[in-house]
Design an enzyme around this catalytic site. Structure first.
Site, short mmCIF file in Angstrom:
data_model
loop_
_atom_site.label_atom_id
_atom_site.label_comp_id
_atom_site.label_asym_id
_atom_site.label_seq_id
_atom_site.Cartn_x
_atom_site.Cartn_y
_atom_site.Cartn_z
N GLN A 128 0.84 -1.20 0.00
CA GLN A 128 0.00 0.00 0.00
C GLN A 128 0.88 1.26 0.00
O GLN A 128 1.62 1.48 0.95
CB GLN A 128 -0.89 0.01 1.25
CG GLN A 128 -1.80 1.21 1.35
CD GLN A 128 -2.49 1.30 2.69
OE1 GLN A 128 -1.86 1.10 3.72
NE2 GLN A 128 -3.78 1.56 2.69
N GLY A 129 0.77 2.05 -1.04
CA GLY A 129 1.55 3.29 -1.14
C GLY A 129 0.67 4.51 -0.98
O GLY A 129 0.38 5.21 -1.95
N SER A 131 0.84 6.62 2.41
CA SER A 131 1.52 7.61 3.26
C SER A 131 2.75 8.21 2.59
O SER A 131 3.46 7.52 1.86
CB SER A 131 1.97 6.96 4.57
OG SER A 131 0.90 6.35 5.21
N SER A 163 4.53 -1.14 4.00
CA SER A 163 4.76 -2.49 4.53
C SER A 163 4.92 -3.48 3.37
O SER A 163 4.18 -3.40 2.38
CB SER A 163 3.59 -2.95 5.39
OG SER A 163 3.32 -2.02 6.40
N GLU A 246 -9.77 -1.68 5.31
CA GLU A 246 -8.58 -1.78 6.16
C GLU A 246 -8.95 -1.65 7.64
O GLU A 246 -8.43 -2.36 8.50
CB GLU A 246 -7.57 -0.70 5.75
CG GLU A 246 -6.20 -0.90 6.38
CD GLU A 246 -5.18 0.13 5.89
OE1 GLU A 246 -5.52 0.98 5.07
OE2 GLU A 246 -4.03 0.05 6.37
#
Ligand SMILES: Cc1cc2nc3c(=O)[nH]c(=O)nc-3n(C[C@H](O)[C@H](O)[C@H](O)COP(=O)(O)OP(=O)(O)OC[C@H]3O[C@@H](n4cnc5c(N)ncnc54)[C@H](O)[C@@H]3O)c2cc1C
Length: 384
Positions: A128-129, A131, A163, A246
């Site tokens: 997941q990109g 932040s 992550s 999420e």
């Protein structure tokens, strides 16, 4: 929701229990926590076994390649898998629990056909990109730019706290396509291949010593327009779907795991004499009640999401808030039960305690969840 099990559900549970009892002893040894390629192979291997046995994507709609099995079976699966000590999603967390469900809800038929089966079959890992260094809680202030050039977007910027970036094949990426639009309006959700030229991953080491997340630098990365999920500049809305999964359902299995951990803690306390401390016993009892309530809330969230078209609502923020705090309290209690043993860094308890600190931050901090609960559930006035 009627919580009583039907005959069919009892049969499902019995079949699953038998399958787990036969399959778990066949698994290879678990890789060490820092062996990321090993963990990827292990987690994908487990996913493949689930797929072959018909247990992959129980909670996904049939149109997205899932089993469309309904909340009761999905929850029964989580309970039985945890009871048997089966591996948890691990490296498949993003793909199975929020990128995949987002594509199932928002993607075109061609996008679902391209991306969802490899997640279910255990062939591809997602990260997941979202932040960025200046955009975490205030996600809408992100600055990574995507400029249209023919049939591709050219992406430049950087992401942080990604992550599993080192072992991922794809990234659910949020970028700014409309620099002049109001902050929330100029964003777009893209699926980016992690092996595209211009992607650089630099691992970050955590307090617990693990390199579970990374900085990701994007230097003129070309992402085909066909990999855009939702419309251009409509990425905020798509992202709200991702965050609903999420926060609303992705941690469901971990609640069952915490209940098991609590049982192990009570046994350890009996064995080392700490059980005689009434204050500690009361604390463990209160945690047992807390996790029982969280499991009920999970059941409610999952079943409410099914009734309203599959995407969890703002109730997920209540769950995320309470769960992340309870998890920290669980590992604080573990330190009290274990005493000096809780200082040995190689012990799993200790690693879990250190990582439990991150739960009130990951997937949106507790302060942000408080604001969502205040504004969207309690209807209090907006702060700004
Ligand atoms: C273990 C872990 C894994 C993660 N994995 C990923 C990942 O895979 N992909 C990804 O994109 N991100 C990931 N993140 C990042 C995570 O989403 C962000 O850390 C989180 O959103 C907080 O953003 P920040 O770190 O920039 O803190 P900031 O937004 O700078 O917040 C700092 C502090 O200020 C508070 N604060 C900020 N704004 C407000 C406000 N308006 N009202 C009240 N308080 C406020 C926050 O609550 C916090 O306490 C991960 C984080 C962790 C810890």
């Amino acid at each position: 929701m009627d919580l009583a099990e039907t005959e069919e559900e009892r049969e499902f549970r019995a079949g699953l229990r038998a399958w787990l009892a036969k399959t778990l002893p066949e698994l290879p040894p678990r890789p060490s926590p820092d062996d990321w390629p090993g963990r990827r192979a292990y987690d994908l291997g487990w996913q493949r076994r689930l797929y072959d046995a018909g247990y992959a994507g129980l909670h996904w709609p049939a149109a997205a390649g899932g089993r469309g099995a309904g909340p009761a079976r999905h929850l029964a699966f989580l309970e039985e898998a945890e009871r048997a000590g089966a591996p948890y999603v691990g490296a498949n967390f993003v793909g199975l629990l929020h990128a995949g469900p987002t594509i199932a809800a928002e993607g075109t038929p061609a996008q679902r056909a391209r991306w969802l089966p490899p997640v279910l079959r255990g062939e591809e890992v997602w990260c997941q990109g979202f932040s960025e260094p200046g955009a975490g809680s205030d996600l809408a202030s992100l600055r990574t730019r995507a400029v249209r050039d023919g049939d591709a977007y050219v992406v430049t910027g950087s992401k942080v706290w990604t992550s599993h970036a080192e072992i991922a094949d794809w990234c659910e990426l949020l970028v700014r396509t409309g620099p002049d639009a109001p902050r929330h309006r100029g964003l777009t959700w893209l699926a980016m291949p992690m092996d595209a030229p211009g992607v650089t991953v630099r691992p970050l080491r955590t307090l617990a010593g693990s390199a579970e997340f990374a900085e990701v630098f994007l230097d003129g990365v070309r992402v085909p327009v066909a990999y855009r999920v939702g419309a251009e500049d409509d990425g905020w809305r798509v992202t709200m779907t991702t965050l609903s999964f999420e926060r609303g359902t992705a941690f469901a299995g971990e609640v069952v795991a915490c209940r098991r951990t609590l049982g192990a803690l009570a046994r350890a306390a009996r064995a080392n004499g700490r059980w005689d401390d009434t204050v500690l016993r009361r604390r463990l009892g209160r945690l047992a009640a807390e996790f029982a309530a969280l499991w009920r809330l999970t059941q409610w969230n999952v079943s409410a999401a099914e009734r309203t078209g599959g995407v969890p609502g703002a109730g997920g923020s209540v769950f995320k808030l309470a769960y992340s705090q309870a998890r920290q309290e669980l590992y604080d209690a573990a330190a009290e039960v274990l005493g000096a043993d809780a200082l040995a860094l190689e012990e799993e308890w200790v690693r879990e305690r250190l990582s439990s600190l991150s739960y009130t931050i990951a997937a949106g901090t507790s302060q942000i969840q408080h604001t969502i609960v205040a504004e969207r559930i309690l209807g209090l006035p907006k702060g700004r």
